[in-house]
Design a protein around this motif. Structure first.
Motif, PDB file in Angstrom:
ATOM      1  N   TRP A 145       0.826  -1.211   0.000  1.00 30.18           N
ATOM      2  CA  TRP A 145       0.000   0.000   0.000  1.00 30.18           C
ATOM      3  C   TRP A 145       0.857   1.256   0.000  1.00 30.18           C
ATOM      4  O   TRP A 145       0.461   2.277  -0.564  1.00 30.18           O
ATOM      5  CB  TRP A 145      -0.944  -0.006   1.188  1.00 30.18           C
ATOM      6  N   LEU A 331     -10.518   8.539  -0.307  1.00 30.71           N
ATOM      7  CA  LEU A 331     -10.159   7.174  -0.687  1.00 30.71           C
ATOM      8  C   LEU A 331      -9.441   6.507   0.473  1.00 30.71           C
ATOM      9  O   LEU A 331      -8.542   7.099   1.078  1.00 30.71           O
ATOM     10  CB  LEU A 331      -9.242   7.178  -1.913  1.00 30.71           C
ATOM     11  N   MET A 333      -7.467   2.874   1.443  1.00 27.12           N
ATOM     12  CA  MET A 333      -6.878   1.660   0.901  1.00 27.12           C
ATOM     13  C   MET A 333      -6.736   0.647   2.035  1.00 27.12           C
ATOM     14  O   MET A 333      -6.074   0.918   3.037  1.00 27.12           O
ATOM     15  CB  MET A 333      -5.531   1.988   0.267  1.00 27.12           C
ATOM     16  N   GLU A 361     -14.513   6.192  -1.356  1.00 27.19           N
ATOM     17  CA  GLU A 361     -14.127   5.013  -2.117  1.00 27.19           C
ATOM     18  C   GLU A 361     -13.220   4.151  -1.248  1.00 27.19           C
ATOM     19  O   GLU A 361     -12.400   4.675  -0.486  1.00 27.19           O
ATOM     20  CB  GLU A 361     -13.366   5.395  -3.391  1.00 27.19           C
ATOM     21  N   LEU A 363     -10.531   0.933  -1.654  1.00 25.07           N
ATOM     22  CA  LEU A 363      -9.774   0.037  -2.517  1.00 25.07           C
ATOM     23  C   LEU A 363      -9.250  -1.117  -1.663  1.00 25.07           C
ATOM     24  O   LEU A 363      -8.662  -0.894  -0.604  1.00 25.07           O
ATOM     25  CB  LEU A 363      -8.604   0.771  -3.164  1.00 25.07           C
ATOM     26  N   ASN A 411      -5.929  -5.715  -6.931  1.00 27.58           N
ATOM     27  CA  ASN A 411      -6.928  -6.726  -6.588  1.00 27.58           C
ATOM     28  C   ASN A 411      -6.457  -8.147  -6.909  1.00 27.58           C
ATOM     29  O   ASN A 411      -7.239  -9.086  -6.891  1.00 27.58           O
ATOM     30  CB  ASN A 411      -8.254  -6.433  -7.286  1.00 27.58           C
ATOM     31  N   ARG A 488      -7.947   4.365 -10.815  1.00 22.10           N
ATOM     32  CA  ARG A 488      -7.180   4.111  -9.587  1.00 22.10           C
ATOM     33  C   ARG A 488      -6.241   2.925  -9.795  1.00 22.10           C
ATOM     34  O   ARG A 488      -6.111   2.043  -8.968  1.00 22.10           O
ATOM     35  CB  ARG A 488      -8.091   3.814  -8.387  1.00 22.10           C
ATOM     36  N   GLU A 489      -5.521   2.928 -10.929  1.00 20.00           N
ATOM     37  CA  GLU A 489      -4.670   1.794 -11.289  1.00 20.00           C
ATOM     38  C   GLU A 489      -3.294   2.267 -11.739  1.00 20.00           C
ATOM     39  O   GLU A 489      -2.984   2.291 -12.940  1.00 20.00           O
ATOM     40  CB  GLU A 489      -5.342   0.969 -12.391  1.00 20.00           C
TER      41      GLU A 489
END
Length: 554
Positions: A145, A331, A333, A361, A363, A411, A488-489
């Motif tokens: 992360w 966001l 994570m 959001e 992730l 993911n 978000r990649e």
């Protein structure tokens, strides 16, 4: 002609077609509607667009008919060599060599700004990542992360966002009690508590606490001694975490203390706000949030029967605090073990009147497996066999560590082969990309020694097939960066620079920048130097978005 210039021309043509059909007031067309993409087969052209398929129904036309009309006008634009319609209505565009080659000069002139955009211009984003409990070193999941989160922040900033990197410091609750009891037990020579933490780092922190405190902390009453180890030991542990992150190239703008939410009565204020909105009720001696109204599988207790705040109460207060600080997008994570957390968090967002997926959001990242000699290295924070950030950096370095963690979708689980990442070969992806950049700098140095400069530029001379391929690859960076931000990649940037490196190496093998022997320096050499330097700039810009260095020599 740059992709942006071609997009502008395409937008003008489509707008003109709509106006002639009398539809300009009824059908709006924006830059986001005229998307250009590189075709998989470059024999089909330099660029392709599905704009006719997107608008055909709205203008009452077949896609091919509309595409043919657009193509006819686009073919008249300066710099466009050929336009044809394919399949159900794709428009394939080929630029003439001079128009395509101008991109090399534009990239060099733009420098570090090339690839940046305005997709999130002025949008405030709070990006919370890592946020590991301060009860031990950061393990590989947190390290992933750190790499991905910092890269995503850079990608957002490259699209104009105002990003705050935030670390949520979990200094409230049972895990801190277990940590402090583990420190005290180690200082007293007692066995590690059954639910405590082990490992050498516990001994190190315990020794530092005893050295930092006046007198013998072990002589204090047990409760007082444990509180001392808690207050001092947690600070030491967190200082170590921050130092490790800094050495990994990751620094945060905000370190938010969970404990502050309880001390400032922020939890009470959040509950009161939700009560005003009609989403809180009392039942069975507890206070509940009616999250099932917003898609959760069950309502959630926020104040327990003993009057203590439940864990979710801290989440309510923290989210509200972020919104009150002015962040439009938040966001978070989280690791794979938090997957069941998403539904209640989105329900919480909706309960406050916000839009899940926009204002909040989440992730979810999957596990990281570290391999050496083909065998996994095991990790456990509690039993002390932790594979930490320092372990990874010591084994492969910061650049290889960051790159290996960010080059795959979050993911999916990843295996990191330490043996591979220490090789100086093309099998090592970070070496492959960094070597391409170092090669561009070597070419530039050799060119200077041979008297080749960028004093002249003739884009039409860049006519070799590998030059067309390299120009096409260089043109992709702005699209890739925008897509990485939108989806978000950030791994898309890593994969892009790998492909670009391969394209550059093939060009290097086919086209010379410096003359051979007594050959005279020509404008072709000078123009190719522009292209070489443009490639170096784009690789440098891409690696910069990943927090990875672009060495001049290797």
């Amino acid at each position: 002609m740059t992709p942006a210039e071609l997009s502008t021309s395409l937008l003008a043509v489509v707008s003109g077609v709509l106006e002639r059909r009398g539809l300009a007031d009824e059908v709006a067309v924006t830059p986001a509607d005229v998307v250009l993409e590189r075709p998989r087969n470059l024999d089909h052209g330099d660029w392709t667009t599905n704009v006719a398929m997107k608008f055909a129904k709205r203008v009452g036309s077949s896609p091919r008919e509309l595409a043919t009309e657009i193509a006819g006008e686009l073919a008249e634009v300066d710099g466009v060599a050929d336009v044809d319609v394919a399949g159900p209505g794709f428009i394939n565009i080929r630029l003439d060599a001079a128009a395509a080659g101008l991109l090399a000069q534009s990239i060099v002139e733009q420098g570090d700004a090339y690839g940046r955009g305005d997709y999130y211009e002025g949008v405030t984003i709070d990006l919370e990542f890592v946020s590991a409990n301060p009860t031990g070193p950061i393990h590989l999941g947190g390290v992933r992360w750190a790499a991905v989160g910092d890269s995503l922040a850079r990608v957002f900033q490259a699209q104009g966002a105002l990003v705050t990197r935030e670390y949520y410091f979990n200094d409230h609750g049972g895990q801190i009690d277990r940590f402090s009891r583990s420190l005290l037990a180690r200082a007293l020579g007692e066995p590690t508590p059954e639910d405590g933490y082990g490992g050498q780092y516990i001994s190190d922190i315990a020794d530092r606490v005893m050295a930092a405190v006046d007198g013998d902390v072990r002589a204090l009453p047990r409760d007082e001694a444990q509180e001392t180890f808690r207050s001092v030991g947690v600070d030491f542990m967190f200082d170590d975490i921050k130092a490790s992150l800094h050495d990994f190239g990751v620094d945060f703008d905000v370190y938010f203390h969970e404990n502050a939410l309880h001390e400032s009565k922020a939890v009470d204020r959040a509950v009161a706000r939700l009560r005003e909105l009609g989403h809180v009720y009392e039942a069975e001696g507890a206070t509940w949030l009616r999250t099932t109204e917003f898609g959760d599988d069950r309502d959630r207790v926020i104040i327990k029967t003993d009057g203590e705040a439940a864990y979710i109460a801290g989440d309510l207060a923290y989210y509200l605090d972020k919104r009150e600080r002015g962040f439009e997008r938040n966001l978070i994570m989280l690791g794979a073990d938090h997957h069941g957390y998403v539904g209640r968090m989105m329900a919480m967002c909706a309960a406050f009147g916000d839009e899940p997926g926009v204002n909040l959001e989440i992730l979810i990242g999957q596990m990281v497996n570290l391999l050496r000699d083909g065998e996994p290295l095991r990790m456990s924070k509690r039993n002390g066999t932790v594979v930490t950030m320092e372990d990874l950096v010591d084994a492969v370095g910061v650049d290889a560590g960051r790159y290996s963690l960010v080059r795959s979708p979050v993911n999916s689980s990843i295996d990191i082969d330490l043996d591979l990442l220490t090789r100086r070969s093309n099998d090592n992806p970070v070496f492959y990309v960094q070597y391409a950049h170092a090669r561009t700098r070597a070419v530039a140095r050799n060119a200077e020694a041979a008297g080749v400069t960028r004093e002249a530029f003739d884009a039409a001379l860049l006519s070799h097939p590998t030059e067309a391929a390299l120009l096409g690859a260089l043109a992709e960076l702005p699209r890739v960066v925008r897509q990485a931000a939108e989806l978000r990649e950030p791994h898309r940037v890593a994969r892009y620079v790998e492909e670009l490196a391969g394209t550059y190496h093939r060009w290097y093998d086919s086209c010379r920048v410096t003359p051979l022997g007594d050959e005279a320096v020509t404008d072709l050499h000078r123009t190719r130097l522009w292209l070489n330097d443009a490639a170096g700039q784009v690789i440098r810009n891409g690696l910069g978005l990943l927090g990875v260095s672009a060495p001049d020599r290797m």
